[in-house]
Design a protein around this motif. Structure first.
Motif, PDB file in Angstrom:
ATOM      1  N   UNK A   6      34.682  61.244  36.266  1.00 37.47           N
ATOM      2  CA  UNK A   6      34.872  59.995  35.542  1.00 37.47           C
ATOM      3  C   UNK A   6      34.624  60.209  34.058  1.00 37.47           C
ATOM      4  N   UNK A   7      35.439  59.605  33.223  1.00 40.25           N
ATOM      5  CA  UNK A   7      35.203  59.559  31.778  1.00 40.25           C
ATOM      6  C   UNK A   7      34.912  58.102  31.430  1.00 40.25           C
ATOM      7  N   UNK A   8      33.726  57.856  30.879  1.00 40.56           N
ATOM      8  CA  UNK A   8      33.286  56.486  30.588  1.00 40.56           C
ATOM      9  C   UNK A   8      32.801  56.414  29.152  1.00 40.56           C
ATOM     10  N   UNK A   9      33.301  55.462  28.394  1.00 42.80           N
ATOM     11  CA  UNK A   9      32.833  55.296  27.023  1.00 42.80           C
ATOM     12  C   UNK A   9      31.698  54.271  26.970  1.00 42.80           C
ATOM     13  N   UNK A  10      30.783  54.506  26.034  1.00 39.38           N
ATOM     14  CA  UNK A  10      29.708  53.551  25.802  1.00 39.38           C
ATOM     15  C   UNK A  10      28.727  53.445  26.944  1.00 39.38           C
ATOM     16  N   UNK A  11      28.025  54.541  27.260  1.00 37.78           N
ATOM     17  CA  UNK A  11      27.173  54.547  28.455  1.00 37.78           C
ATOM     18  C   UNK A  11      25.687  54.443  28.145  1.00 37.78           C
ATOM     19  N   UNK A  84      34.855  51.242  28.213  1.00 39.15           N
ATOM     20  CA  UNK A  84      33.749  50.290  28.302  1.00 39.15           C
ATOM     21  C   UNK A  84      33.127  49.955  26.953  1.00 39.15           C
ATOM     22  N   UNK A  85      33.247  50.832  25.967  1.00 41.49           N
ATOM     23  CA  UNK A  85      32.569  50.637  24.687  1.00 41.49           C
ATOM     24  C   UNK A  85      33.007  49.330  24.032  1.00 41.49           C
ATOM     25  N   UNK A 133      39.680  48.939  32.320  1.00 38.88           N
ATOM     26  CA  UNK A 133      39.403  48.411  30.990  1.00 38.88           C
ATOM     27  C   UNK A 133      38.430  47.259  31.105  1.00 38.88           C
ATOM     28  N   UNK A 134      37.245  47.419  30.481  1.00 34.44           N
ATOM     29  CA  UNK A 134      36.280  46.331  30.481  1.00 34.44           C
ATOM     30  C   UNK A 134      36.753  45.252  29.514  1.00 34.44           C
TER      31      UNK A 134
END
Length: 280
Positions: A6-11, A84-85, A133-134
């Motif tokens: 998984x690649x997740x921004x803003x963690x 998510x950021x 997309x959050x």
């Protein structure tokens, strides 16, 4: 269970942090972006083999491109990308500064657009994948004092809904996640407030001040449960286009859409009156 990457921004906090800890606990691999590595030092130490922290400011388009290239080169396949950021900005429209407007659009809207654009070629070449997309139920429902936040969320929802149609044939599923109020730093820590003007004190534009004060009651949403539902959605086929999280958010969204639909239906005759007559 097959290990996913998984690649997740803003963690560093909020949903990003909950998503990351749950995925690592079950044995998946997470590439998580932060602006300060010290915020995830504990995860780096606890999961040296499966957690990979990367520095990223999502307002830097070139940096997004470099990060995506680096991650796909290193890990070859990334199964799920979660954009998510983002953050909240509150205040009446005229209370917002030009700098605040530019920063919010660059972070919440342009940053998300550029991340999605950067990962699509890689997901397409590997035969598919998922993008989450959050957004927020504020991508469907608008409140006074939230104009710029709504502008970014309504904007990214339109972008994703269009792009989802473009990439479905390549095996890429896209989901817009619309959480309601949750007990995260988004509301009780990282939210930014404009330079307020007293003229708005007794108007709906400053009603958000009550919401931001925990003394007035905490949000109903459990961020851990919301993160779990996001993770579970990756196993849904086809991918759900929209996913509302929180009973209050769903009730408010349905009520708003019903009112909007009734307003549109009331315009039927006027809309038809602007067409050329049949046969002309």
């Amino acid at each position: 269970m097959t290990q996913r990457t998984w690649l997740i921004t803003g963690i560093s906090s909020g949903f990003g942090r909950h998503l990351t800890t749950q995925l690592l606990a079950r044995g998946d691999r997470v590439i998580g972006t932060v602006r300060d590595l010290t915020k995830v030092a504990d995860l780096i130490a606890q999961y040296p083999e499966t957690f990979h922290a990367e520095l990223l400011d999502v307002t830097n388009t070139d940096a997004i491109g470099r990060l995506v290239e680096h991650c796909f080169d290193r890990f070859e396949r990334i199964d799920v990308v979660i954009s998510n950021a983002g953050y909240g900005l509150f205040g009446a429209a005229e209370e917002l500064s030009d700098a605040q407007i530019e920063q919010m659009i660059a972070t919440n809207l342009v940053g998300s657009i550029q991340l999605i654009r950067a990962v699509i070629p890689h997901l397409r070449s590997q035969g598919g994948g998922r993008i989450l997309q959050l957004s927020s139920y504020g991508g469907q429902v608008a409140f006074a004092g939230n104009s710029l936040y709504h502008a970014t969320k309504w904007g990214i929802e339109g972008f994703v809904e269009s792009v989802a149609q473009e990439v479905a044939g390549f095996g890429i599923g896209m989901t817009i996640v619309e959480p309601g109020g949750a007990r995260t730093e988004f509301r009780y820590g990282s939210a930014q407030v404009a330079k307020l003007m007293s003229i708005y004190d007794d108007t709906p534009a400053h009603a958000f001040l009550r919401m931001l004060d925990p003394a007035n009651g905490l949000a109903a949403g459990d961020p851990a449960r919301m993160a779990a539902r996001m993770i579970e959605s990756v196993d849904q086929h086809p991918a759900p286009l929209r996913m509302v999280l929180g009973s209050q958010a769903l009730d408010s969204t349905i009520s708003t859409l019903r009112k909007r639909l009734a307003d549109f239906e009331a315009q039927t005759a006027r809309a038809a009156s602007t067409d050329f007559p049949v046969g002309q």
